[in-house]
Write an enzyme that holds these catalytic residues in place. Structure first.
Site, PDB file in Angstrom:
ATOM      1  CE  LYS A 171       0.893   1.167   4.497  1.00  0.00           C
ATOM      2  NZ  LYS A 171       1.634   2.324   4.945  1.00  0.00           N
ATOM      3  N   PRO A 211       9.059  -4.431  -0.110  1.00  0.00           N
ATOM      4  CG  PRO A 211       9.675  -2.285  -0.784  1.00  0.00           C
ATOM      5  CD  PRO A 211       8.634  -3.330  -0.977  1.00  0.00           C
ATOM      6  CB  ALA A 269      11.463  -2.247   7.930  1.00  0.00           C
ATOM      7  N   GLY A 270       9.608  -0.918   4.974  1.00  0.00           N
ATOM      8  CA  GLY A 270       9.677   0.170   3.997  1.00  0.00           C
ATOM      9  C   GLY A 270       8.491   1.114   4.058  1.00  0.00           C
ATOM     10  CB  ALA A 294       1.321  -2.219   4.857  1.00  0.00           C
ATOM     11  N   GLY A 295       4.292  -4.390   4.337  1.00  0.00           N
ATOM     12  CA  GLY A 295       4.616  -5.750   3.887  1.00  0.00           C
ATOM     13  C   GLY A 295       4.270  -6.807   4.921  1.00  0.00           C
ATOM     14  N   GLY A 296       4.597  -6.553   6.174  1.00  0.00           N
ATOM     15  CA  GLY A 296       4.274  -7.525   7.227  1.00  0.00           C
ATOM     16  C   GLY A 296       2.764  -7.660   7.376  1.00  0.00           C
ATOM     17  CG  ASP A 302      -0.799  -0.119   8.142  1.00  0.00           C
ATOM     18  OD1 ASP A 302      -1.617   0.761   8.476  1.00  0.00           O
ATOM     19  OD2 ASP A 302       0.411   0.101   7.952  1.00  0.00           O
TER      20      ASP A 302
HETATM   21  P1  ATP Z   1       3.997  -0.367   7.945  1.00  0.00           P
HETATM   22  O1  ATP Z   1       3.976   0.263   6.598  1.00  0.00           O
HETATM   23  O2  ATP Z   1       2.752  -1.185   8.227  1.00  0.00           O
HETATM   24  O3  ATP Z   1       4.364   0.555   9.060  1.00  0.00           O
HETATM   25  P2  ATP Z   1       6.505  -1.496   7.174  1.00  0.00           P
HETATM   26  O4  ATP Z   1       6.206  -1.788   5.744  1.00  0.00           O
HETATM   27  O5  ATP Z   1       7.277  -0.277   7.497  1.00  0.00           O
HETATM   28  O6  ATP Z   1       5.123  -1.487   7.966  1.00  0.00           O
HETATM   29  P3  ATP Z   1       7.130  -4.248   7.554  1.00  0.00           P
HETATM   30  O7  ATP Z   1       7.752  -4.688   6.274  1.00  0.00           O
HETATM   31  O8  ATP Z   1       5.724  -4.648   7.804  1.00  0.00           O
HETATM   32  O9  ATP Z   1       7.269  -2.693   7.777  1.00  0.00           O
HETATM   33  O10 ATP Z   1       8.101  -4.777   8.699  1.00  0.00           O
HETATM   34  C1  ATP Z   1       8.268  -4.184   9.963  1.00  0.00           C
HETATM   35  C2  ATP Z   1       8.938  -5.203  10.875  1.00  0.00           C
HETATM   36  O11 ATP Z   1       7.998  -6.250  11.134  1.00  0.00           O
HETATM   37  C3  ATP Z   1      10.131  -5.906  10.224  1.00  0.00           C
HETATM   38  O12 ATP Z   1      11.323  -5.250  10.507  1.00  0.00           O
HETATM   39  C4  ATP Z   1      10.089  -7.301  10.801  1.00  0.00           C
HETATM   40  O13 ATP Z   1      10.931  -7.401  11.948  1.00  0.00           O
HETATM   41  C5  ATP Z   1       8.661  -7.494  11.297  1.00  0.00           C
HETATM   42  N1  ATP Z   1       7.856  -8.498  10.537  1.00  0.00           N
HETATM   43  C6  ATP Z   1       7.006  -9.363  11.084  1.00  0.00           C
HETATM   44  N2  ATP Z   1       6.426 -10.122  10.145  1.00  0.00           N
HETATM   45  C7  ATP Z   1       6.905  -9.737   8.972  1.00  0.00           C
HETATM   46  C8  ATP Z   1       6.673 -10.167   7.631  1.00  0.00           C
HETATM   47  N3  ATP Z   1       5.830 -11.153   7.319  1.00  0.00           N
HETATM   48  N4  ATP Z   1       7.325  -9.502   6.658  1.00  0.00           N
HETATM   49  C9  ATP Z   1       8.152  -8.495   6.963  1.00  0.00           C
HETATM   50  N5  ATP Z   1       8.445  -8.080   8.205  1.00  0.00           N
HETATM   51  C10 ATP Z   1       7.818  -8.686   9.218  1.00  0.00           C
END
Ligand code: ATP
Length: 299
Positions: free
Chosen positions: A11, A96, A98-99, A102-104, A138
């Site tokens: 997203k 990506p 932690a980008g 919302a990958g997790g 998210d």
């Molecule tokens: P958001 O946009 O929701 O704030 P994000 O995209 O910045 O999230 P994510 O890729 O969701 O960040 O990852 C944040 C942290 O969540 C990672 O550093 C990792 O330790 C943890 N994590 C837990 N499950 C997952 C997963 N399936 N994929 C990626 N990271 C994960």
């Protein structure tokens, strides 16, 4: 059933309005989400116990224990139904890590849908959305996709109408930014300031409805951007590079450090991505289209 695969999008937040810190530490948000066609895939297969594996360029950054949001989704769903979460979850990761995309959360929503189908539980959409909200702010949007306004912590969703396709370029940074750290910096930067209640911008909602990229570019807004730039000042040069290459507008995606650029069409998106990839300001750049549907079971 031998296995179920679910495809789930990343997203971008076209508006992220953030209120002051609440007593529980969370912030009220007006969060306008748009799903973009960068996808993870999660496959659920029968197994003797819960295991997670992951492949993809960022796979080594993904936790494979019970803290993985895909594993947490399987555990929550199994608990609700009084069954053991015996499943193997394999994540093919293209979003990506932690980008700020919302990958997790995407993997959490995908695992939920995949396990529900694998275990033949037949949960209603409402039940799945409830578990998504428990998993994280998210996660509900990753299930529904398209475009939506999220209020509360961002998890109470209203679908939004979108009048056309938007062309995006995402500049991927080296290393992530922790979402809690960015909110902490937001609190520091707004200390002593009266932060207005977050509301969705009527101009932005109208721009989405019209499908006009120029109107949407003029309305993009992210209240977390100053905090992300404060923690990662080098993002300013990425934004400058994308704009100089012809993007209509650029902003930090969610809590960053990914930056998102809106382009006027596919050709412009390609040239912005080329310029960003060739510059030393980011790791690489990817083009993507929006909106796109949420978590979907693949045949
Ligand atoms: P958001 O946009 O929701 O704030 P994000 O995209 O910045 O999230 P994510 O890729 O969701 O960040 O990852 C944040 C942290 O969540 C990672 O550093 C990792 O330790 C943890 N994590 C837990 N499950 C997952 C997963 N399936 N994929 C990626 N990271 C994960």
């Amino acid at each position: 059933m031998s296995g179920v695969t679910v495809r789930v999008p990343a997203k971008v937040n076209v508006q992220l309005a953030v209120g002051g810190a609440r007593a529980d530490g969370f912030h009220d948000l007006a969060n306008v989400f748009l799903a973009v066609d960068l996808f993870d895939e999660v496959t659920a297969r029968p197994a003797a116990c819960l295991t997670v594996t992951c492949e993809g360029p960022d796979a080594d950054l993904v936790p494979l224990d019970a803290s993985n949001l895909a594993a947490r989704a399987a555990i929550l769903l199994a608990e609700r139904h009084g069954i053991a979460p015996d499943v193997h979850l394999h994540i093919v990761k293209d979003i990506p890590v932690a980008g700020g995309m919302a990958g997790g959360s995407a993997d959490g929503a995908a695992a939920l849908l995949a396990c529900d189908a694998l275990w033949e539980l037949g949960s209603s959409r409402e039940e799945l959305l409830e578990i998504c909200a428990e998993l994280g702010s998210d996660v509900p949007f990753s299930l529904v996709g398209g475009a939506a306004l999220g209020v509360g912590r961002g998890e109470r969703l209203t679908p939004l109408e979108v009048g056309g396709s938007f062309h995006w370029v995402f500049a991927l940074a080296d290393g992530g930014l922790s979402t809690p750290a960015v909110y902490g910096e937001f609190d520091r930067l707004t200390e002593g300031v009266r932060v207005p209640d977050p509301v969705a911008s009527p101009a932005l909602l109208a721009a989405l409805r019209s499908g006009d990229p120029v109107a949407l570019a003029g309305a993009l807004a992210n209240d977390l951007q100053p905090a992300a730039l404060s923690l990662r000042p080098s993002l300013a040069a990425v934004l400058e590079t994308g704009l100089a290459a012809g993007a209509l507008s650029g902003l930090v995606s969610g809590s960053g450090p990914t930056t998102a650029f809106l382009a006027k069409d596919a050709e412009s998106a390609r040239s912005v991505a080329e310029a960003l990839t060739a510059s030393p300001t980011c790791r690489t750049a990817r083009t993507a289209l929006s909106p796109t549907p949420g978590a979907t079971i693949l045949a």
